[in-house]
Design an enzyme around this catalytic site. Structure first.
Site, PDB file in Angstrom:
ATOM      1  N   ASP A 110     -16.036 -19.427  26.713  1.00 25.56           N
ATOM      2  CA  ASP A 110     -16.547 -20.717  27.168  1.00 25.56           C
ATOM      3  C   ASP A 110     -17.798 -20.513  28.029  1.00 25.56           C
ATOM      4  O   ASP A 110     -18.760 -19.901  27.578  1.00 25.56           O
ATOM      5  CB  ASP A 110     -15.417 -21.454  27.907  1.00 25.56           C
ATOM      6  CG  ASP A 110     -15.725 -22.890  28.274  1.00 25.56           C
ATOM      7  OD1 ASP A 110     -15.618 -23.751  27.386  1.00 25.56           O
ATOM      8  OD2 ASP A 110     -16.081 -23.142  29.435  1.00 25.56           O
ATOM      9  N   HIS A 278      -8.777 -23.914  21.976  1.00 26.79           N
ATOM     10  CA  HIS A 278      -9.951 -23.453  22.728  1.00 26.79           C
ATOM     11  C   HIS A 278      -9.697 -22.237  23.609  1.00 26.79           C
ATOM     12  O   HIS A 278     -10.553 -21.363  23.739  1.00 26.79           O
ATOM     13  CB  HIS A 278     -10.463 -24.614  23.589  1.00 26.79           C
ATOM     14  CG  HIS A 278     -11.605 -24.258  24.481  1.00 26.79           C
ATOM     15  ND1 HIS A 278     -12.818 -23.812  24.006  1.00 26.79           N
ATOM     16  CD2 HIS A 278     -11.717 -24.272  25.840  1.00 26.79           C
ATOM     17  CE1 HIS A 278     -13.641 -23.589  25.024  1.00 26.79           C
ATOM     18  NE2 HIS A 278     -13.003 -23.836  26.142  1.00 26.79           N
TER      19      HIS A 278
END
Length: 300
Positions: A110, A278
């Site tokens: 991320d 994610h």
């Protein structure tokens, strides 16, 4: 309790030009720097890092500036430059030099992947390999944003808003924000460890952390994009080998041909999807650790 998640890792603060960066270290061998994403800390790697140590790596877990137990300097520079990826990457480069590592591999999830991308561009003499987890380059994401991106990644625009709006709204209940953001982007796989989740909430409950993280996203929509455009237009690409890992159920996995996108930004790209959403290092830790260790061994 968090110490139990990373037994054998020592903790310290490292000075990076008067910004203290919190790190944990363990192991011997080639160095690997692991960087976390939003709204987390180095603990996102609590299952992956010991596996890399066991495979013969010196592992450095680091909290980005503004996150975890690293310093959260009040923004002073124009264009939110205090939280630009160039500034955050330089922090981590200085940390690695202070720890005695002139050359090292980087894996970032991320936001940490975006810091790693910038570090590989700005410090190519130091970064031997780069792994980016569940992202495409910031430039590509913003230059190709559409309705689906706006709905799926609404937080990019919300956090970048000015006038203290996101800080005020998140600050009213930071625990709700952290838990809801994370649970909404988890699909199967290993559940979040309760102690790690509570640590994320503890760190993010600091108003300075909320403000710093908003500055991170404001920089992404401004000065970071300018830096990325300058590099792209000049033909500068990541020179070291790059591994992209992504969640097959994530927005990234559903929306992009991830290796194809990264081949516009790096010379040597490989990648694979993992059975998760994610939060790749926490949802699929065994496959993540194996993929990283195999990649680092292959390109060393």
């Amino acid at each position: 309790m968090t110490d139990e998640l990373l037994r054998g890792f020592s903790s310290r603060l490292v000075d990076a030009d008067d910004v203290r960066i919190h790190v944990r270290t363990a192991g011997e061998g080639p160095a690997v720097l692991l960087l976390h994403g939003y709204p987390q800390t180095h603990l996102i790697w609590h299952q992956v890092a010991p596996a890399l140590v066991a495979r013969g790596y010196s592992v450095v877990l680091s909290d980005l500036r503004g996150y975890g137990d690293s310093d959260k300097p009040a923004p002073a520079a124009p264009e939110h430059a205090d939280y630009s990826k160039r500034t955050m990457a330089r922090d981590q480069w200085l940390v690695m030099r202070a720890l005695g590592f002139e050359r090292f591999a980087v894996a970032g999830h991320d936001r940490g992947g975006r810091v790693g991308h910038r570090m590989a561009l700005d410090h190519p003499e130091s970064v031997t390999a780069l792994a980016v987890l569940d992202i495409v380059p910031t430039r590509h994401a913003l230059r190709h944003a559409d309705k689906d991106f706006g709905l799926g990644y609404y937080h990019w625009f919300f956090l970048a808003a000015g006038n203290g709006i996101p800080e005020h709204l998140i600050g009213a209940d930071p625990g709700f924000w952290v838990r809801t953001r994370m649970r909404a982007r988890h699909h199967g796989g290993t559940p979040f460890h309760p102690a790690a989740l509570e640590e994320y909430v503890r760190c993010f409950s600091d108003p300075a952390a909320i403000h710093a993280s908003c500055e991170d996203y404001r920089a992404a929509a401004g000065i970071d994009l300018r830096h990325d455009d300058e590099d792209f237009d000049a033909g500068r690409r990541v020179a070291c080998p790059l591994l992209a890992l992504w969640g097959e159920h994530s927005f990234v996995g559903r929306s992009y041909d991830v290796p194809r996108v990264w081949r516009e930004y790096a010379a040597d790209v490989r990648g694979r999807a993992l059975p998760c959403d994610h939060y790749v290092p926490e949802e699929a830790p065994a496959l993540t650790g194996q993929s990283l260790a195999d990649f680092f061994a292959e390109v060393s």
